[in-house]
Design an enzyme around this catalytic site. Structure first.
Site, PDB file in Angstrom:
ATOM      1  N   ALA A  10      42.798  48.903  32.659  1.00 63.59           N
ATOM      2  CA  ALA A  10      41.867  49.946  33.077  1.00 63.59           C
ATOM      3  C   ALA A  10      40.974  49.347  34.148  1.00 63.59           C
ATOM      4  O   ALA A  10      40.793  48.123  34.206  1.00 63.59           O
ATOM      5  CB  ALA A  10      41.037  50.388  31.879  1.00 63.59           C
TER       6      ALA A  10
ATOM      7  N   GLY B  62      45.143  48.133  29.648  1.00 58.69           N
ATOM      8  CA  GLY B  62      45.675  49.482  29.819  1.00 58.69           C
ATOM      9  C   GLY B  62      47.035  49.484  30.499  1.00 58.69           C
ATOM     10  O   GLY B  62      47.815  50.428  30.337  1.00 58.69           O
TER      11      GLY B  62
ATOM     12  N   GLU C 258      49.440  48.929  27.762  1.00 59.52           N
ATOM     13  CA  GLU C 258      49.448  50.159  26.956  1.00 59.52           C
ATOM     14  C   GLU C 258      50.199  51.285  27.664  1.00 59.52           C
ATOM     15  O   GLU C 258      50.916  52.062  27.031  1.00 59.52           O
ATOM     16  CB  GLU C 258      47.995  50.564  26.654  1.00 59.52           C
ATOM     17  CG  GLU C 258      47.308  49.551  25.754  1.00 59.52           C
ATOM     18  CD  GLU C 258      45.809  49.735  25.686  1.00 59.52           C
ATOM     19  OE1 GLU C 258      45.142  49.569  26.730  1.00 59.52           O
ATOM     20  OE2 GLU C 258      45.296  50.067  24.613  1.00 59.52           O
TER      21      GLU C 258
ATOM     22  N   GLU D 203      41.411  42.542  26.474  1.00 66.61           N
ATOM     23  CA  GLU D 203      40.124  43.245  26.405  1.00 66.61           C
ATOM     24  C   GLU D 203      39.064  42.457  25.642  1.00 66.61           C
ATOM     25  O   GLU D 203      37.873  42.581  25.898  1.00 66.61           O
ATOM     26  CB  GLU D 203      40.299  44.627  25.757  1.00 66.61           C
ATOM     27  CG  GLU D 203      41.085  45.624  26.604  1.00 66.61           C
ATOM     28  CD  GLU D 203      42.591  45.600  26.357  1.00 66.61           C
ATOM     29  OE1 GLU D 203      43.122  44.603  25.826  1.00 66.61           O
ATOM     30  OE2 GLU D 203      43.242  46.605  26.721  1.00 66.61           O
TER      31      GLU D 203
HETATM   32  N1  CAA Z   1      39.926  46.404  37.050  1.00 66.67           N
HETATM   33  C1  CAA Z   1      39.412  46.398  38.286  1.00 66.67           C
HETATM   34  N2  CAA Z   1      39.767  45.518  39.248  1.00 66.67           N
HETATM   35  C2  CAA Z   1      40.715  44.617  38.920  1.00 66.67           C
HETATM   36  C3  CAA Z   1      41.300  44.576  37.646  1.00 66.67           C
HETATM   37  C4  CAA Z   1      40.877  45.521  36.685  1.00 66.67           C
HETATM   38  N3  CAA Z   1      41.420  45.586  35.453  1.00 66.67           N
HETATM   39  N4  CAA Z   1      42.197  43.546  37.617  1.00 66.67           N
HETATM   40  C5  CAA Z   1      42.176  42.983  38.841  1.00 66.67           C
HETATM   41  N5  CAA Z   1      41.273  43.632  39.637  1.00 66.67           N
HETATM   42  C6  CAA Z   1      40.936  43.333  41.024  1.00 66.67           C
HETATM   43  C7  CAA Z   1      40.076  42.068  41.118  1.00 66.67           C
HETATM   44  O1  CAA Z   1      38.739  42.376  40.850  1.00 66.67           O
HETATM   45  C8  CAA Z   1      40.347  41.653  42.541  1.00 66.67           C
HETATM   46  O2  CAA Z   1      39.576  42.467  43.394  1.00 66.67           O
HETATM   47  P1  CAA Z   1      38.623  41.774  44.539  1.00 66.67           P
HETATM   48  O3  CAA Z   1      39.618  41.112  45.461  1.00 66.67           O
HETATM   49  O4  CAA Z   1      37.937  42.954  45.147  1.00 66.67           O
HETATM   50  O5  CAA Z   1      37.752  40.796  43.853  1.00 66.67           O
HETATM   51  C9  CAA Z   1      41.803  42.030  42.760  1.00 66.67           C
HETATM   52  O6  CAA Z   1      42.100  43.004  41.749  1.00 66.67           O
HETATM   53  C10 CAA Z   1      42.758  40.869  42.578  1.00 66.67           C
HETATM   54  O7  CAA Z   1      42.494  40.280  41.322  1.00 66.67           O
HETATM   55  P2  CAA Z   1      42.167  38.720  41.133  1.00 66.67           P
HETATM   56  O8  CAA Z   1      41.506  38.155  42.356  1.00 66.67           O
HETATM   57  O9  CAA Z   1      41.426  38.579  39.838  1.00 66.67           O
HETATM   58  O10 CAA Z   1      43.647  38.151  41.025  1.00 66.67           O
HETATM   59  P3  CAA Z   1      44.137  36.840  40.243  1.00 66.67           P
HETATM   60  O11 CAA Z   1      45.543  36.640  40.654  1.00 66.67           O
HETATM   61  O12 CAA Z   1      43.179  35.735  40.410  1.00 66.67           O
HETATM   62  O13 CAA Z   1      44.104  37.265  38.674  1.00 66.67           O
HETATM   63  C11 CAA Z   1      44.471  38.718  36.793  1.00 66.67           C
HETATM   64  C12 CAA Z   1      44.936  38.270  38.205  1.00 66.67           C
HETATM   65  C13 CAA Z   1      44.683  37.573  35.804  1.00 66.67           C
HETATM   66  C14 CAA Z   1      45.314  39.912  36.411  1.00 66.67           C
HETATM   67  C15 CAA Z   1      42.974  39.087  36.850  1.00 66.67           C
HETATM   68  O14 CAA Z   1      42.764  39.993  37.931  1.00 66.67           O
HETATM   69  C16 CAA Z   1      42.446  39.720  35.610  1.00 66.67           C
HETATM   70  O15 CAA Z   1      42.196  39.051  34.625  1.00 66.67           O
HETATM   71  N6  CAA Z   1      42.244  41.079  35.623  1.00 66.67           N
HETATM   72  C17 CAA Z   1      41.668  41.799  34.515  1.00 66.67           C
HETATM   73  C18 CAA Z   1      42.646  41.952  33.375  1.00 66.67           C
HETATM   74  C19 CAA Z   1      41.978  42.689  32.226  1.00 66.67           C
HETATM   75  O16 CAA Z   1      41.004  42.227  31.670  1.00 66.67           O
HETATM   76  N7  CAA Z   1      42.520  43.852  31.865  1.00 66.67           N
HETATM   77  C20 CAA Z   1      41.983  44.669  30.819  1.00 66.67           C
HETATM   78  C21 CAA Z   1      41.058  45.707  31.393  1.00 66.67           C
HETATM   79  S1  CAA Z   1      40.171  46.619  30.177  1.00 66.67           S
HETATM   80  C22 CAA Z   1      41.286  47.725  29.588  1.00 66.67           C
HETATM   81  O17 CAA Z   1      42.402  47.816  30.024  1.00 66.67           O
HETATM   82  C23 CAA Z   1      40.781  48.598  28.467  1.00 66.67           C
HETATM   83  C24 CAA Z   1      41.825  49.441  27.847  1.00 66.67           C
HETATM   84  O18 CAA Z   1      42.621  49.008  27.065  1.00 66.67           O
HETATM   85  C25 CAA Z   1      41.851  50.832  28.125  1.00 66.67           C
END
Ligand code: CAA
Length: 258
Positions: free
Chosen positions: A65, A109, A112, A132
């Site tokens: 998400a 998400g 999911e 999460e």
């Molecule tokens: N939401 C918003 N932006 C996101 C994102 C997310 N879930 N995942 C990645 N991005 C964005 C980053 O912020 C980044 O943007 P900027 O360049 O503007 O900073 C861009 O995508 C590239 O990401 P990274 O620089 O972080 O890339 P990386 O290769 O270093 O890492 C990753 C990749 C490990 C996937 C890392 O991006 C990450 O950990 N993302 C979040 C994963 C996460 O926590 N997901 C769960 C979300 S909550 C959820 O999903 C709730 C639910 O169940 C409904």
């Protein structure tokens, strides 16, 4: 129809939907979820579409998400919008088969969303996780329930409580994905599987999906009884006559969905 966050392509009777927010690793924001609902509506309304493939990019199916969109929301906002409820229900309600073709990250998400599809084909680079917990929250699109049913309690607890990722090989061993294919063949293999499904009787496909899904909701005896009734009911369709006649006459069946 042109979308801002999706690319939709027709491949004969298969609709290929690509999540397309590369700047955010296909994070699921409200625009993307709304457009995905519209793309599903369009595919369901089109009698020419018999199967769907949902994919992302090579780097990410979807990284979850959209954290930036969600971070400042209040409880009242989350609750009154039933956040993720309508979007998840829309995907669940799709009666045409959906294959998730996953390469790269399928996190939160994103994992999911893949699990909401009928089955998952993974590339060797796929990585699945429910991270999460690292954000002080929990899965919100069914992850605690679907992951547990798919991979069992121990692995689901491990994934959800530590937030670690599974690679494609572990995901296949655990039963989360149906098969692993080379990264450069992912979409082609998913389209091939979808074309195979699209060539079957759409009525039989729909009933088979209902029954496999029912296995998660009902008892064994009730599920088996339901299967027998629906098996009998297929004999009311022309497609059953066509399928069996084609076998006997040693030719390819022409299923019309009647
Ligand atoms: N939401 C918003 N932006 C996101 C994102 C997310 N879930 N995942 C990645 N991005 C964005 C980053 O912020 C980044 O943007 P900027 O360049 O503007 O900073 C861009 O995508 C590239 O990401 P990274 O620089 O972080 O890339 P990386 O290769 O270093 O890492 C990753 C990749 C490990 C996937 C890392 O991006 C990450 O950990 N993302 C979040 C994963 C996460 O926590 N997901 C769960 C979300 S909550 C959820 O999903 C709730 C639910 O169940 C409904």
């Amino acid at each position: 129809m042109a979308y801002e966050t999706l690319i939709v392509e027709a491949h004969d009777a298969v609709a290929l939907i690509r999540l397309n927010r590369p700047e955010a690793l296909n994070a699921l924001n409200s625009r993307l979820l709304e457009e995905l609902g519209q793309a599903l509506d369009a595919a369901e309304a089109d009698p020419g579409v018999r199967c769907l493939v949902l994919t992302g990019s090579e780097r990410a199916f979807a990284a979850g998400a959209d954290i930036k969109e969600m971070s400042d929301k209040s409880y009242a906002e989350m609750f009154s919008a039933d956040f993720f409820g309508p979007a998840a229900r829309r995907i669940e309600a799709c009666r045409k088969p959906i294959i998730a073709a996953v390469s790269g990250y399928a996190l939160g998400g994103g994992c999911e969303l893949a699990m909401l599809c009928d089955f998952i084909i993974a590339s060797e680079t796929a990585r699945f996780g429910q991270p999460e917990i690292n954000l002080g929250v929990m899965p919100g699109i069914g992850g605690t329930q679907r992951l547990t049913r798919l991979v069992g309690k121990s692995k689901a607890m491990d994934m959800i409580l530590t937030g670690r990722m599974m690679d494609a090989a572990e995901a296949e061993r655990a039963g989360l994905v149906s098969r692993i294919v080379p990264a450069d063949r992912l979409v082609a293999e998913a389209l091939e599987a979808a074309a195979k499904i699209a060539g079957q009787s759409p009525l039989a496909v729909m009933m088979n999906i209902e029954l496999v899904d029912a296995a998660y909701e009902t008892t064994l005896s009730a599920g088996v009884a339901m299967e027998r009734r629906l098996f009998h009911s297929l004999f009311a369709f022309e497609d059953q006559k066509e399928g069996m006649a084609a076998f006997i006459e040693k030719r390819k069946p022409d299923f019309r969905g009647r």
